[in-house]
Design a protein around this motif. Structure first.
Motif, short mmCIF file in Angstrom:
data_model
loop_
_atom_site.label_atom_id
_atom_site.label_comp_id
_atom_site.label_asym_id
_atom_site.label_seq_id
_atom_site.Cartn_x
_atom_site.Cartn_y
_atom_site.Cartn_z
N TYR A 1 0.89 -1.16 0.00
CA TYR A 1 0.00 0.00 0.00
C TYR A 1 0.93 1.21 0.00
CZ TYR A 1 -4.12 -2.78 1.15
OH TYR A 1 -5.15 -3.68 1.13
N ASN B 1 4.03 0.97 2.04
CA ASN B 1 3.83 0.04 3.15
C ASN B 1 3.80 -1.40 2.62
OD1 ASN B 1 3.14 -1.08 5.56
ND2 ASN B 1 1.12 -0.12 5.71
N VAL C 1 2.91 -4.81 2.97
CA VAL C 1 1.96 -5.47 3.87
C VAL C 1 2.05 -6.99 3.79
CG1 VAL C 1 -0.47 -5.71 4.41
CG2 VAL C 1 0.41 -3.49 3.77
N PRO D 1 -1.14 -11.61 14.70
CA PRO D 1 -1.62 -10.44 15.43
C PRO D 1 -2.29 -9.45 14.48
CG PRO D 1 0.74 -10.33 15.18
CD PRO D 1 0.33 -11.66 14.66
N SER D 2 -3.06 -8.57 15.03
CA SER D 2 -3.77 -7.57 14.23
C SER D 2 -2.77 -6.70 13.46
CB SER D 2 -4.61 -6.74 15.20
OG SER D 2 -5.00 -5.56 14.60
N GLY D 3 -3.04 -6.47 12.19
CA GLY D 3 -2.18 -5.63 11.37
C GLY D 3 -1.08 -6.38 10.64
N CYS D 4 -1.06 -7.71 10.73
CA CYS D 4 0.03 -8.46 10.10
C CYS D 4 -0.25 -8.77 8.63
CB CYS D 4 0.32 -9.74 10.87
SG CYS D 4 -0.96 -10.99 10.68
N GLY D 5 -1.44 -8.43 8.13
CA GLY D 5 -1.73 -8.60 6.71
C GLY D 5 -2.70 -9.74 6.39
N LYS D 6 -3.37 -10.27 7.38
CA LYS D 6 -4.29 -11.40 7.17
C LYS D 6 -5.44 -11.01 6.25
CE LYS D 6 -5.38 -11.75 11.55
NZ LYS D 6 -4.67 -10.62 12.15
N THR D 7 -6.10 -9.91 6.59
CA THR D 7 -7.25 -9.48 5.79
C THR D 7 -6.82 -9.17 4.36
OG1 THR D 7 -8.38 -8.60 7.73
CG2 THR D 7 -9.04 -7.71 5.60
N THR D 8 -5.68 -8.52 4.22
CA THR D 8 -5.18 -8.18 2.89
C THR D 8 -4.99 -9.45 2.06
OG1 THR D 8 -4.09 -6.28 3.87
CG2 THR D 8 -3.37 -6.94 1.67
N1 LIG Z 1 -6.81 -0.10 1.90
C1 LIG Z 1 -5.66 0.09 2.56
N2 LIG Z 1 -4.88 1.15 2.30
C2 LIG Z 1 -3.71 1.33 2.95
N3 LIG Z 1 -3.23 0.53 3.91
C3 LIG Z 1 -3.96 -0.55 4.24
C4 LIG Z 1 -5.22 -0.82 3.59
N4 LIG Z 1 -5.71 -1.96 4.12
C5 LIG Z 1 -4.82 -2.37 5.05
N5 LIG Z 1 -3.77 -1.53 5.14
C6 LIG Z 1 -2.60 -1.70 6.02
O1 LIG Z 1 -2.07 -2.96 5.80
C7 LIG Z 1 -1.65 -3.56 7.02
C8 LIG Z 1 -2.29 -4.92 7.17
O2 LIG Z 1 -3.68 -4.77 7.30
P1 LIG Z 1 -4.66 -5.99 7.42
O3 LIG Z 1 -4.43 -6.89 6.26
O4 LIG Z 1 -6.03 -5.44 7.57
O5 LIG Z 1 -4.20 -6.69 8.76
P2 LIG Z 1 -4.94 -7.75 9.67
O6 LIG Z 1 -6.16 -8.23 8.97
O7 LIG Z 1 -3.94 -8.83 9.88
O8 LIG Z 1 -5.24 -7.07 10.94
C9 LIG Z 1 -1.99 -2.59 8.11
O9 LIG Z 1 -0.83 -1.89 8.45
C10 LIG Z 1 -2.99 -1.66 7.48
O10 LIG Z 1 -2.87 -0.37 8.00
#
Ligand SMILES: Nc1ncnc2c1ncn2[C@@H]1O[C@H](COP(=O)(O)OP(=O)(O)O)[C@@H](O)[C@H]1O
Ligand SMILES: [Mg+2]
Lengths: 268, 400
Positions: B32, B35, B37, B56-63
């Motif tokens: 991103y 960043n 991710v 942990p939260s913020g490690c990129g799972k959702t992405t």
């Molecule tokens: N649409 C986006 N634009 C910019 N940064 C993003 C976006 N989505 C997620 N991030 C960043 O990517 C990182 C991983 O996010 P995410 O995949 O949501 O983590 P998790 O699901 O593990 O908590 C975080 O630092 C978040 O701030």
């Protein structure tokens, strides 16, 4: 600390105050309705009760024609403003682009700019673009000042909107058009409807911009009334005004009822 | 309930037949802006398995999940689904469904219409939709809720609707992003069991994102532990719990005691080590003398006595005995200030508060962890600086 007595005093004062505000707001309206039933042609004293002005109103073809024209212009400009305004709001909500801030600020300008300036600018624009002044130019002008209001109301509705709802629809096999028509628009419909009502009312009672941007072929109701002021307003104008108010009242009641029903349905 | 969880966990469903890969993630990176991710991620997910992505939260799972679903595009690398590169496939063209953390139910449709949505988009005949929705409602135990609106349901019920809405389409893969995150503890445990049995019954591959290690351990066939955009370890829950690959995982999965120690010598399968607080023993795995390792020992594996045991000299004061229902947690403060946690079943004796105790463990219960920093130190120590200097000189000579 407040004693019971001061509380009750405050209560009766606020009651008195709000009564006064309502009288202030509604007395002029009541007077118009009252004088639409007045036998006297002059509107200073109430002489007797009659329906005859309503009859005359129906016979006053130029008055009715102006009213019909107003409705046509309001409907057309509302339709244009709703389509353009909604799409703008959705696009601004959905996409990130560089000049978003600037576009945002530009939307407020037609709202805060004095109407007379907007009227003159539109007149100049029509002259340059060779658009003859008439119903078409009037519709374009009204759509122009209505669009920002639709954008604002739709955007307010979108502000609490969860984008993952659209993603869920797409995940379930809906393409972009199906998402827009089946998910996004139905959910933001209350915003669209209030934007449309706003656009419609703004168009119906607009005088200044209409004055600049229409020709003799397309006289609206407010213009007609202004014209008749010179020769003294006749009670048939009051009669038509009363009918407009009645219609407005009905529309407001219906929209409130349906909003209430919706709120009940979705349990909010 | 306990029993049920156990029986569900036992035979991993993938072991029954030769597993077929269904989703392959090959060298995927996601940025991103600047960043980073997701970092050069490689992972193969097999048919019918329950794979958790834990981190942990913020490690990129959702992405990562969103890239598989098609809502997000990887910066580089390839994702294949059923052997097909999905680079240019829109989310609605992928045979995959998602259960969103926020449920993402359609607020303007009743439960029936919510669940039927996917089938309607596929133009399934009306009467077939009806029978499939009815079946899905039975499956998630929401019969009779057809006419309700999402806002009239509780969190657990909404979650069930979201699941029904996804599985009714018979996807090959179901993606779930912390689906139980918003539920309370009790409901969560119950839904874990329901989800797991649903997955076995339907034979759908689940890719399940969670930050709750207990959830991942109880439900998964395999767990991918993510940390800062990398998959640090991918294995069965047993493997990950018993043999964490990194200090981070040892710390993150379950509770553990970590001792930063230096290896002194090895004899007969036993490693003799020392740390700040004293001597300790570990499993010998062939280290270099003076190498720094982390020794991880689970709280239930540590024992204590009033006398030092052969090979150990980790003494400390008993600071606390905390009653936790089925176990008592004892905290012993070592001489260097490290707090060691020991779990003892309630029916066994625990050391008295304030007494001096020496801790020890069976060496087979210890896990040796090598950290990347060790590798760096090793590289620096082993580097042939003379040769390196010579190489630079010859290069310079060549340039002249
Ligand atoms: N649409 C986006 N634009 C910019 N940064 C993003 C976006 N989505 C997620 N991030 C960043 O990517 C990182 C991983 O996010 P995410 O995949 O949501 O983590 P998790 O699901 O593990 O908590 C975080 O630092 C978040 O701030
Ligand atoms: Mg997340």
């Amino acid at each position: 600390m407040q004693t019971k007595k001061t509380v009750s005093l405050q209560n009766s004062f606020s009651r008195l105050f709000s009564t006064f505000v309502y009288i202030f707001l509604y007395a002029p309206i009541a007077i118009v309705i009252l004088f639409s039933f007045n036998t006297s042609r002059r509107n200073i004293i109430f002489e007797g009760f009659t329906f005859s002005w309503y009859g005359e109103m129906i016979q006053n073809s130029s008055l009715l024609q102006s009213f019909v024209n107003t409705l046509i212009v309001a409907s057309a400009s509302t339709a244009i403003a709703v389509v353009i305004g909604t799409l703008t709001a959705v696009a601004m909500f959905r996409y990130r682009f560089k000049v978003k801030g600037a576009i945002d600020a530009l939307l407020y300008i037609p709202v805060v700019i004095p109407e007379i300036v907007l009227g003159i600018s539109l007149l100049a624009s029509f002259a340059i673009a060779n658009v003859p002044l008439g119903r078409i130019s009037l519709i374009i002008a009204h759509a122009t000042f209505s669009i920002p209001f639709v954008v604002f109301t739709v955007r307010a509705r979108l502000s609490g909107y969860d984008r993952s709802i659209e993603e869920a629809a797409m995940d379930l096999g809906a393409n972009r058009i199906q998402v827009l028509t089946g998910i996004t628009i139905p959910i933001i419909a209350p915003g669209i409807i209030s934007g449309a009502i706003l656009a419609f009312t703004l168009s119906i009672d607009d005088f200044i911009i209409s004055f600049f941007t229409t020709g003799a072929s397309s006289i609206t109701f407010p213009l007609k009334i202004m014209e008749s002021v010179r020769s003294g307003i006749r009670p048939d104008v009051y009669a038509l005004s009363s009918i407009i108010m009645l219609i407005t009242l009905i529309v407001v009641i219906i929209s409130q009822l349906s909003a209430y029903k919706n709120a009940k349905k979705s349990g909010k | 309930m306990e029993k049920e969880t156990e029986s569900i966990k036992e035979p991993p469903s993938i072991a029954e037949e030769k597993p077929n890969p269904i989703v392959e993630i090959i060298g995927v990176d996601k940025f991103y802006d600047s960043n980073h991710v997701v970092k050069n991620l490689n992972m193969t997910i097999y048919e019918k398995e329950f794979l958790s992505i834990l981190g942990p939260s913020g490690c990129g799972k959702t992405t990562l999940l969103r890239m598989i679903a098609g809502f997000e595009h990887q910066t580089s690398g390839t994702i294949t689904i059923e052997g097909e590169n999905v680079e240019n496939k829109e989310p609605f063209e992928r045979n995959i469904n998602t259960v969103f953390q926020s449920y993402a139910l359609f607020p303007h449709m009743n439960i029936y219409d919510n669940i039927a949505y996917g089938l309607r988009m596929k133009k399934v005949p009306k009467n077939e939709i009806k029978s499939r929705v009815d079946k899905a409602l039975v499956m998630v135990r929401l019969e009779g809720f057809e006419q309700r609106y999402p806002s009239q349901l509780s969190g657990g019920q909404k979650q069930r609707v979201a699941i029904a809405r996804a599985i009714i389409n018979n996807p090959r893969v179901l993606l779930l992003d912390e689906p139980l995150g918003a539920l309370d503890m009790k409901l969560r445990k119950q839904m874990q069991i329901e989800l797991k049995s649903l997955q076995r019954k339907l034979g759908i591959t689940f890719i399940y994102v969670t930050h709750d290690q207990e959830e991942a351990l109880t439900m998964s066939d395999r767990i991918a532990v993510m940390n800062a955009g990398n998959v640090d370890q991918l294995g069965t829950p047993e493997e990950i719990y018993a043999r964490p690959a990194t200090k981070f995982i040892a710390d993150f999965i379950g509770e553990t005691n970590l001792f930063e120690a230096v290896a002194e010598e090895e004899r007969g399968g036993t490693a003799y080590l020392y740390c700040e607080a004293g001597d300790l023993l570990g499993k010998s795995e062939g280290f270099d003398p003076n190498e720094i390792v982390y020794v991880s020992v689970r709280p239930e594996k540590i024992r204590c006595s009033s006398q030092a045991v052969e090979g150990f000299s980790l003494g400390g004061v008993v600071r606390e005995n905390i009653y936790l229902g089925n176990i008592i947690k004892t905290i012993i403060m070592l001489t260097n200030g490290q707090a060691v946690r020991i779990n003892t079943p309630v029916d066994l004796p625990v050391p008295a508060l304030g007494s001096i105790q020496y801790i020890y463990w069976d060496i087979k219960d210890s896990v040796m962890i090598y950290t990347p920093s060790n590798d760096i130190i090793k590289q620096i120590e082993n580097a042939d600086f003379a040769a390196f200097a010579g190489e630079i000189k010859t290069k310079e000579a060549g340039n002249v």
